[in-house]
Design a protein around this motif. Structure first.
Motif, PDB file in Angstrom:
ATOM      1  N   ILE A 205     -16.576 -14.881 -17.578  1.00  0.00           N
ATOM      2  CA  ILE A 205     -15.369 -14.529 -16.821  1.00  0.00           C
ATOM      3  C   ILE A 205     -15.304 -15.186 -15.449  1.00  0.00           C
ATOM      4  CG2 ILE A 205     -15.255 -12.326 -18.037  1.00  0.00           C
ATOM      5  CD1 ILE A 205     -16.143 -10.925 -15.476  1.00  0.00           C
ATOM      6  N   GLY A 206     -16.391 -15.809 -15.019  1.00  0.00           N
ATOM      7  CA  GLY A 206     -16.386 -16.504 -13.736  1.00  0.00           C
ATOM      8  C   GLY A 206     -16.862 -15.637 -12.591  1.00  0.00           C
ATOM      9  N   MET A 207     -17.376 -16.296 -11.555  1.00  0.00           N
ATOM     10  CA  MET A 207     -17.919 -15.572 -10.415  1.00  0.00           C
ATOM     11  C   MET A 207     -16.842 -14.792  -9.672  1.00  0.00           C
ATOM     12  SD  MET A 207     -20.609 -14.726  -8.649  1.00  0.00           S
ATOM     13  CE  MET A 207     -21.983 -15.882  -8.880  1.00  0.00           C
ATOM     14  N   ARG A 208     -15.628 -15.317  -9.599  1.00  0.00           N
ATOM     15  CA  ARG A 208     -14.571 -14.603  -8.879  1.00  0.00           C
ATOM     16  C   ARG A 208     -14.312 -13.234  -9.497  1.00  0.00           C
ATOM     17  NH1 ARG A 208      -8.733 -14.667  -9.337  1.00  0.00           N
ATOM     18  NH2 ARG A 208      -7.730 -14.182  -7.324  1.00  0.00           N
ATOM     19  N   ALA A 209     -14.169 -13.188 -10.820  1.00  0.00           N
ATOM     20  CA  ALA A 209     -13.910 -11.923 -11.490  1.00  0.00           C
ATOM     21  C   ALA A 209     -15.109 -10.986 -11.386  1.00  0.00           C
ATOM     22  CB  ALA A 209     -13.541 -12.156 -12.953  1.00  0.00           C
ATOM     23  N   VAL A 210     -16.317 -11.546 -11.467  1.00  0.00           N
ATOM     24  CA  VAL A 210     -17.521 -10.737 -11.320  1.00  0.00           C
ATOM     25  C   VAL A 210     -17.556 -10.073  -9.938  1.00  0.00           C
ATOM     26  CG1 VAL A 210     -20.024 -10.956 -10.924  1.00  0.00           C
ATOM     27  CG2 VAL A 210     -19.005 -11.821 -13.039  1.00  0.00           C
ATOM     28  N   MET A 211     -17.287 -10.837  -8.890  1.00  0.00           N
ATOM     29  CA  MET A 211     -17.335 -10.266  -7.544  1.00  0.00           C
ATOM     30  C   MET A 211     -16.197  -9.276  -7.313  1.00  0.00           C
ATOM     31  SD  MET A 211     -20.085 -11.225  -6.278  1.00  0.00           S
ATOM     32  CE  MET A 211     -19.812 -10.517  -4.646  1.00  0.00           C
ATOM     33  N   GLN A 212     -15.038  -9.529  -7.903  1.00  0.00           N
ATOM     34  CA  GLN A 212     -13.963  -8.549  -7.790  1.00  0.00           C
ATOM     35  C   GLN A 212     -14.378  -7.223  -8.410  1.00  0.00           C
ATOM     36  OE1 GLN A 212     -10.868 -10.863  -9.690  1.00  0.00           O
ATOM     37  NE2 GLN A 212      -9.874 -11.303  -7.737  1.00  0.00           N
ATOM     38  N   ALA A 213     -15.042  -7.291  -9.559  1.00  0.00           N
ATOM     39  CA  ALA A 213     -15.512  -6.062 -10.208  1.00  0.00           C
ATOM     40  C   ALA A 213     -16.590  -5.379  -9.381  1.00  0.00           C
ATOM     41  CB  ALA A 213     -16.032  -6.387 -11.609  1.00  0.00           C
ATOM     42  N   ALA A 214     -17.524  -6.171  -8.841  1.00  0.00           N
ATOM     43  CA  ALA A 214     -18.631  -5.607  -8.070  1.00  0.00           C
ATOM     44  C   ALA A 214     -18.160  -5.001  -6.750  1.00  0.00           C
ATOM     45  CB  ALA A 214     -19.681  -6.680  -7.813  1.00  0.00           C
TER      46      ALA A 214
END
Length: 310
Positions: A205-214
């Protein structure tokens, strides 16, 4: 606006590691220009020097732990140093040293936030979950156990460091970049419900989506603590660590992770650990780590007034 004051705290030890050399990490970071990099981002820097502690006896495990008395000494000393800086209103930046030091550093931050009634979120940037126990790993190396100790699974001396009971709740923790977990440790991580964003998720899903979730549902006035194990980076950028694992974040993925943390404006303490100059090439890993930290404090590839809408 009040200028941030970062207090550098050197913890030159490798008593919790499986390879010698992380004890030289603090000086390597200083040589790589960490203080100058922070100053470029408008941070006032006070270098408090290095903490003192026992040397590495390099002995086999005893009752499941290697060098537990030495690990305990270093973490008690670090706990007190980090607590003092927090009470003085400064941002502690711990220069490790191996990741066993996370017990003292994160523990001090967690106890401080608890007393102040302030929300805490810990970002554990690492190739490993560090959720082993003496029953799960034969090595006994405590640098693979700090998260377990912080969550209440470990020797009483570390679990109760600075106060009775675990310092950290699983819900306060976000793990990013994970890609090497022992089989039994993996089961234990699932049992405890840790919030893990591994490399497969980043790939999918990409780092952007990961950080948004985190970063989702981040309360106001949250104290963000970043525990940055340099082996979070792919070894093509950071060979100078004792436990390299291929397949880590790309350079831009890692930078984006740091930039999105910076965008919150709530990063209030930091660990930089597991840098091993004995395994490095011309201090390049320390320089890479400093560039990542500079992004964590606001450096961006593009100057803009605000981040794009999600």
């Amino acid at each position: 606006m009040t200028e941030k004051v970062a207090a550098l705290i050197g913890a030159p030890t490798d008593v919790g590691a499986g390879a010698r050399g992380a004890s030289m990490g603090p000086e390597a970071l200083r040589v790589a220009g960490l203080a100058r990099a922070l100053a470029r981002q408008g941070v006032q820097v006070e270098d408090t020097g290095n903490l003192a502690g026992p040397g590495n006896p390099w002995q086999p495990p005893l009752d499941g732990y290697r060098h537990l008395p030495e690990v305990l000494h270093w973490n008690r000393t670090l706990f007190d140093a980090v607590t003092a800086q927090l009470q003085a209103g400064r941002m502690p930046v711990m220069l490790g040293g191996d990741h066993c030091l996370g017990v003292g550093s994160v523990g001090a931050v967690a106890r401080h936030c608890s007393r102040a009634g302030r929300p805490l979120r810990v970002f554990w940037l690492d190739a490993h979950t560090d959720f082993n126990t003496a029953h799960l790993t034969p090595s006994g190396n405590v640098h693979g156990m700090p998260v377990a100790c912080l969550c209440g699974f470990g020797p009483d001396e570390l679990v109760n460091l600075g106060g009775a009971g675990p310092a950290l709740r699983a819900r306060d923790l976000r793990m990013i970049g994970i890609r090497s977990v022992d089989r039994q440790e993996r089961l234990f991580v699932h049992e405890q419900g840790l919030d893990v964003y591994d490399m497969r998720m980043i790939d999918e899903i990409g780092m952007r989506a990961v950080m948004q979730a985190a970063l989702a549902d981040l309360p106001e006035n949250t104290h963000i603590h970043v525990s940055f194990d340099v082996d979070f980076l792919d070894p093509s950028y950071a060979p100078g660590v004792g436990t390299t694992v291929q397949g880590g974040p790309t350079w831009r993925e890692a930078q984006l992770c740091m930039e999105m943390l910076a965008d919150t404006g709530q990063v209030a303490s930091l660990d930089i650990v597991e840098l091993n100059p004995a395994l490095d090439v011309r201090n390049g890993t320390a320089e890479a780590a400093v560039q990542m930290v500079e992004s964590l404090f606001g450096k961006s590839t593009l100057v803009r007034e605000k981040a794009p809408k999600t």
